[in-house]
Design a protein around this motif. Structure first.
Motif, mmCIF file in Angstrom:
data_model
loop_
_atom_site.group_PDB
_atom_site.id
_atom_site.type_symbol
_atom_site.label_atom_id
_atom_site.label_comp_id
_atom_site.label_asym_id
_atom_site.label_seq_id
_atom_site.Cartn_x
_atom_site.Cartn_y
_atom_site.Cartn_z
ATOM 1 N N LEU A 35 -6.172 -10.852 -7.322
ATOM 2 C CA LEU A 35 -6.938 -10.500 -6.122
ATOM 3 C C LEU A 35 -6.041 -10.552 -4.879
ATOM 4 C CD1 LEU A 35 -9.572 -9.962 -4.506
ATOM 5 C CD2 LEU A 35 -9.937 -12.432 -4.524
ATOM 6 N N ALA A 38 -3.805 -7.600 -4.935
ATOM 7 C CA ALA A 38 -4.503 -6.361 -4.600
ATOM 8 C C ALA A 38 -4.756 -6.255 -3.098
ATOM 9 C CB ALA A 38 -5.831 -6.279 -5.363
ATOM 10 N N VAL A 39 -5.120 -7.364 -2.479
ATOM 11 C CA VAL A 39 -5.339 -7.361 -1.028
ATOM 12 C C VAL A 39 -4.027 -7.066 -0.312
ATOM 13 C CG1 VAL A 39 -5.899 -8.834 0.947
ATOM 14 C CG2 VAL A 39 -7.365 -8.856 -1.087
ATOM 15 N N GLY A 42 -2.965 -3.324 -1.358
ATOM 16 C CA GLY A 42 -3.932 -2.359 -0.842
ATOM 17 C C GLY A 42 -3.922 -1.064 -1.636
ATOM 18 N N ALA A 44 -6.134 2.329 -3.627
ATOM 19 C CA ALA A 44 -7.042 2.514 -4.761
ATOM 20 C C ALA A 44 -6.452 1.971 -6.054
ATOM 21 C CB ALA A 44 -7.385 3.994 -4.916
ATOM 22 N N ALA A 46 -4.388 -0.574 -6.553
ATOM 23 C CA ALA A 46 -4.465 -2.035 -6.612
ATOM 24 C C ALA A 46 -5.888 -2.503 -6.888
ATOM 25 C CB ALA A 46 -3.956 -2.641 -5.304
ATOM 26 N N TRP A 47 -6.863 -1.840 -6.267
ATOM 27 C CA TRP A 47 -8.254 -2.235 -6.491
ATOM 28 C C TRP A 47 -8.722 -1.866 -7.890
ATOM 29 C CZ3 TRP A 47 -9.657 -5.917 -3.607
ATOM 30 C CH2 TRP A 47 -9.186 -6.005 -2.310
ATOM 31 N N THR A 48 -8.214 -0.761 -8.424
ATOM 32 C CA THR A 48 -8.522 -0.392 -9.806
ATOM 33 C C THR A 48 -7.965 -1.432 -10.771
ATOM 34 O OG1 THR A 48 -8.507 1.960 -9.217
ATOM 35 C CG2 THR A 48 -8.264 1.414 -11.556
ATOM 36 N N LEU A 50 -7.409 -4.549 -10.099
ATOM 37 C CA LEU A 50 -8.247 -5.744 -9.968
ATOM 38 C C LEU A 50 -9.535 -5.586 -10.781
ATOM 39 C CD1 LEU A 50 -8.858 -8.520 -8.744
ATOM 40 C CD2 LEU A 50 -9.890 -7.316 -6.799
ATOM 41 N N GLY A 51 -10.144 -4.409 -10.734
ATOM 42 C CA GLY A 51 -11.359 -4.163 -11.517
ATOM 43 C C GLY A 51 -11.102 -4.273 -13.012
ATOM 44 N N THR A 54 -10.492 -7.944 -13.854
ATOM 45 C CA THR A 54 -11.759 -8.687 -13.848
ATOM 46 C C THR A 54 -12.545 -8.425 -15.128
ATOM 47 O OG1 THR A 54 -11.835 -8.566 -11.434
ATOM 48 C CG2 THR A 54 -13.903 -9.065 -12.564
ATOM 49 N N THR A 154 1.687 -0.710 -12.171
ATOM 50 C CA THR A 154 1.232 -0.017 -10.977
ATOM 51 C C THR A 154 2.410 0.398 -10.113
ATOM 52 O OG1 THR A 154 -0.782 -1.311 -10.977
ATOM 53 C CG2 THR A 154 -0.206 -0.252 -8.915
#
Length: 191
Positions: A35, A38-39, A42, A44, A46-48, A50-51, A54, A154
């Protein structure tokens, strides 16, 4: 490598150790580190990641309880035995830090099974409980390692250190291509 990446790497390493030596909430540390990554990174991608991480850790958490639990029920080890083992582990942790957790768990499970089944049948069911706990740890560790893989793939993640990349590939391939009952060992030597 940025200071944030170093902190994230250390947190992931501590999380993986926390899974094997169940003193820290290992999977949560790994997920928290991803997390933070990802923050920091930054975007899309990084957030993908993280998803995905998770989802993998959540799935690993469900499986780590379901599969060993089913095996314990099949071998006749009740939940009350595991509760006494957990209590023994907690006491053992404070008496003999870190390894007392394991020693206390084994002693607690054995004592509960000895009281319930008698001395002759206590040890085989204690071994079944230990195998189930080992399987649970292995499932959680594999889920956490798999959660890390997308972050390493990534774009924007710098893996200039060839040794680290080689070690990572060895570990991932060993997990992928080794049967579940086998042991994966990696040894490093400096020449």
């Amino acid at each position: 490598m940025t200071p944030t990446e170093v902190v994230v790497g250390i947190a992931i390493l501590v999380g993986l150790v926390g899974i094997v030596v169940p003193v820290l909430p290992g999977s949560l540390l790994v997920l928290g580190a991803i997390l933070v990554w990802a923050v920091d990174l930054g975007g899309a991608g990084a957030w993908t990641v993280l998803g995905i991480a998770t989802a993998l850790i959540a799935l690993g958490t469900v499986v780590k309880y379901a599969v060993p639990g089913r095996r314990l029920k099949a071998s006749g080890v009740p939940n009350s035995t595991l509760a006494l083992g957990a209590l023994g582990g907690l006491v053992g942790f404070f008496v003999v830090p870190v390894i007392g957790l394991v020693l206390g768990f084994v002693a607690g499970v054995y004592a509960a099974q000895r009281r319930r089944l008698g001395p002759g049948a206590a040890w085989p069911s204690t071994k079944a409980a230990l195998r189930a706990v080992g399987l649970s740890i292995a499932i959680e560790l594999v889920a956490a390692v798999l959660a890390i893989v997308p972050a390493l793939e990534t774009p924007g993640v710098d893996l200039r250190d060839q040794g680290r990349q080689v070690l990572w590939n060895l570990l991932v391939n060993a997990i992928k291509f080794t049967s579940p009952s086998s042991v994966v060992q990696i040894r490093l030597t400096r020449e």
